[in-house]
Enzyme design. Structure first.
Site, PDB file in Angstrom:
ATOM      1  N   GLY A 149       0.903  -1.345  -0.119  1.00 40.42           N
ATOM      2  CA  GLY A 149      -0.093  -0.003   0.080  1.00 40.42           C
ATOM      3  C   GLY A 149       0.983   1.304   0.061  1.00 40.42           C
ATOM      4  O   GLY A 149       0.477   2.200  -0.616  1.00 40.42           O
ATOM      5  N   TRP A 150       2.030   1.245   0.620  1.00 39.64           N
ATOM      6  CA  TRP A 150       3.007   2.162   0.750  1.00 39.64           C
ATOM      7  C   TRP A 150       3.307   2.532  -0.788  1.00 39.64           C
ATOM      8  O   TRP A 150       3.323   3.861  -1.182  1.00 39.64           O
ATOM      9  CB  TRP A 150       4.165   1.888   1.456  1.00 39.64           C
ATOM     10  CG  TRP A 150       5.216   3.119   1.978  1.00 39.64           C
ATOM     11  CD1 TRP A 150       5.111   3.759   2.933  1.00 39.64           C
ATOM     12  CD2 TRP A 150       5.986   3.819   0.916  1.00 39.64           C
ATOM     13  NE1 TRP A 150       5.979   4.645   2.822  1.00 39.64           N
ATOM     14  CE2 TRP A 150       6.675   4.957   1.911  1.00 39.64           C
ATOM     15  CE3 TRP A 150       6.306   3.590  -0.388  1.00 39.64           C
ATOM     16  CZ2 TRP A 150       7.601   5.627   1.118  1.00 39.64           C
ATOM     17  CZ3 TRP A 150       7.098   4.731  -0.976  1.00 39.64           C
ATOM     18  CH2 TRP A 150       8.090   5.564  -0.034  1.00 39.64           C
ATOM     19  N   CYS A 160       1.960   4.847   8.149  1.00 39.22           N
ATOM     20  CA  CYS A 160       2.724   3.825   7.909  1.00 39.22           C
ATOM     21  C   CYS A 160       3.302   3.247   9.037  1.00 39.22           C
ATOM     22  O   CYS A 160       3.288   3.784  10.088  1.00 39.22           O
ATOM     23  CB  CYS A 160       3.807   4.590   7.165  1.00 39.22           C
ATOM     24  SG  CYS A 160       5.281   3.602   6.883  1.00 39.22           S
ATOM     25  N   PRO A 195      12.722  -1.816   4.510  1.00 36.51           N
ATOM     26  CA  PRO A 195      13.814  -0.672   4.264  1.00 36.51           C
ATOM     27  C   PRO A 195      13.696   0.473   5.191  1.00 36.51           C
ATOM     28  O   PRO A 195      14.491   1.206   5.047  1.00 36.51           O
ATOM     29  CB  PRO A 195      13.403  -0.191   2.865  1.00 36.51           C
ATOM     30  CG  PRO A 195      12.744  -1.253   2.170  1.00 36.51           C
ATOM     31  CD  PRO A 195      12.080  -1.791   3.125  1.00 36.51           C
TER      32      PRO A 195
END
Length: 543
Positions: free
Chosen positions: A107-108, A218, A379
């Protein structure tokens, strides 16, 4: 035993022969062998076909992991169909099989790269339709990879090459996608409707998080707000009903908890009896004892252990959890999700530490012994620094002399060839194996790798191309590497379907077809590469 590709071909061949007999001369131009070949090159007719097929793969892989934890699975996040296609082509080339390899839809990355609003943060502001559209796009590209590779094999078969075994035992590029639905994009009905679109596009596994959908953040940012368990269970139910309605009986639900880093809740659930799920959730809410005479107008109160307490409420109306309650909340979230229909768990953590993950998972396994994780090898973590810090502590506890290291500057390149660096890199290398063995991690994924590789490769190409190297930067850094490494898209016309289209034109129009692959096609300059690859392939089969 013949695989599905061959049975599809045989079945289609007989079907078309029967149809020709039925409809007579009007079907004279239709060649049964050609039609059967096209059927074999397009194994999956709909997204639901894909979802059912890939769900069965995931269920098999989950059972194999339960039997042997070395059977963990992996994926990389992809933001475009072409990226996913090249990922799976490379997997087949380097590892000879796609077994235990999936794709992840982040989704990011949808928010950052696929929204019509432009680049957005990971806060569920992008169009919900962008998610199923990307799933469909990815599977369109994977199906095209099947068609292109099989078309090449059929061409070679027509020229007399012995490739029948490869056709009969062809392994598809279509693999499971774990697809991120964020917090469900609204209430449970909205979650159900979007889930159906995602399944119809091909998704067999839906990942949903327990944040408030209209305030979603997030997983690696602050300000996360979670919902009571009852709200989250309703969305788990919505996803399961969507799977069942569409006939994907083995569909997978991945329940993600953000409670490790979340300190707020939007509402207080209603408890019907002491110790129920709502009561356990309320017990985590920070509250202060108060005398009723000191209460303000319109204050909210709870009765706790026979005393009147006032939950701590922020100016924005959100309630605060007790400090230090996060791990207990994670465990309760996970146990509750598994007891209410979830198949796999996802725990967002602040650092990639196997021992810390294992501590939570082992507590969950005390209640649900076969609990398994999907883990984000994110990451957002500084992997180098995290593992150098872990190894620094280990070396210190082992009595090593650490005076040669600046603890506050372990990222410095001067340490790259040190013992600390070697040990840290080895722990990074074995992180997935260790996590699968010790922390119940069934699936390891990297959410945003292709976001970062795109940026890195553009940085490197741009530096040389617009500098002194000019065209040599592209030739040396890109095309020559593609040729040397046998990257499929060096012949980009073929990869885009040019050869496949030429053959289709021939099927449809015969000798009148206007084809692109003639003598003047510059892609012929790369034919020597293909010939060399065929020789290498034959040698491998002989060996």
């Amino acid at each position: 035993m013949k695989n599905l590709a061959q049975s599809n071909y045989s079945s289609a061949l007989q079907t078309v022969k029967d149809l020709k007999a039925k409809y007579g001369n009007t079907w004279n131009a239709i060649n049964p062998e050609t039609a059967a070949r096209m059927v074999a090159q397009n194994r999956f007719k709909t997204g639901l076909d894909i979802a059912k097929y890939t769900a069965s793969i995931m269920r098999k892989d989950m059972a194999e992991y339960d039997a042997d934890v070395s059977n963990y699975t992996q994926s990389l996040g992809c933001w475009h169909g072409f990226v996913a296609q090249q990922n799976m082509i490379a997997v087949k080339k380097h590892h000879k099989t796609t077994s235990k390899r999936y794709l992840y839809l982040s989704g990011w990355m949808v928010a950052a790269l696929r929204s019509e609003f432009g680049p957005l943060p990971d806060q569920s502001m992008h169009e919900k339709t962008a998610v199923p559209l990307l799933i469909k796009e990815i599977y369109d590209f994977l199906r095209q990879a099947d068609a292109i590779e099989l078309n090449d094999l059929f061409r070679r078969l027509e020229k007399g090459e012995d490739v029948q075994y490869q056709i009969d035992n062809f392994e598809t590029h279509v693999v499971p996608i774990i697809a991120d639905i964020d917090a469900g994009f609204g209430n449970e009905e909205a979650t159900y409707l979007l889930t159906k679109k995602m399944i119809e596009a091909g998704a067999c596994a839906i990942q949903i998080e327990n944040q408030v959908s209209d305030a979603k953040q997030c997983g690696h940012q602050d300000g996360k707000v979670t919902v009571p368990h009852e709200d989250f269970i309703a969305k788990l139910n919505a996803i399961r009903y969507a799977f069942l309605e569409l006939g994907v009986d083995e569909g997978i639900i991945v329940a993600r908890t953000d409670s490790e880093g979340a300190s707020l809740t939007q509402k207080l659930p209603v408890s019907n009896e002491s110790g129920d799920l709502a009561s356990q959730y309320l017990a985590f809410v920070e509250a202060e004892e108060i005398d009723i005479n000191d209460a303000k107008e319109d204050d909210v109160f709870l009765k706790r252990d026979g005393k009147l307490v006032r939950p701590v409420r922020l100016p924005n109306g959100l309630y605060k959890f007790k400090d230090g309650s996060n791990i207990d909340r994670v465990v309760l979230d996970c146990v509750t999700s598994l007891q209410n229909g979830a198949d796999l768990l996802w725990i967002e953590t602040p650092t990639p530490n196997v021992k810390q993950i294992a501590n939570m998972v082992n507590r969950i396994k005390e209640v649900v012994p076969n609990a398994k994780l999907v883990y984000n090898n994110s990451p957002s973590f500084n992997w180098t620094l995290n593992f150098r810090n872990q190894v620094y502590e280990e070396m210190l506890s082992e009595g090593e002399n650490m005076t040669g290291y600046d603890r506050n500057n372990l990222m410095d390149a001067q340490y790259d060839d040190s013992e600390l660096c070697y040990r840290a890199d080895e722990k990074i290398k074995t992180f997935q194996i260790d996590g699968a063995r010790d922390a119940g991690i069934f699936h390891h994924l990297i959410t945003l790798p292709t976001y970062h590789t795109t940026a890195l490769h553009m940085n490197d190409l741009t530096e040389g191309y617009f500098g002194e190297e000019g065209m040599l930067a592209y030739v040396k850094g890109v095309q020559r590497q593609e040729i040397r490494k046998g990257v499929s898209c060096v012949k980009h016309q073929r990869m885009a379907g040019s050869n496949l289209g030429d053959d289709h034109k021939t099927f449809f129009a015969g000798d009148k077809a206007l084809k692109a692959g003639g003598e003047n096609n510059t892609s012929n300059q790369f034919e020597v590469i293909a010939k060399n690859n065929k020789v290498e392939e034959k040698l491998r089969r002989v060996v």
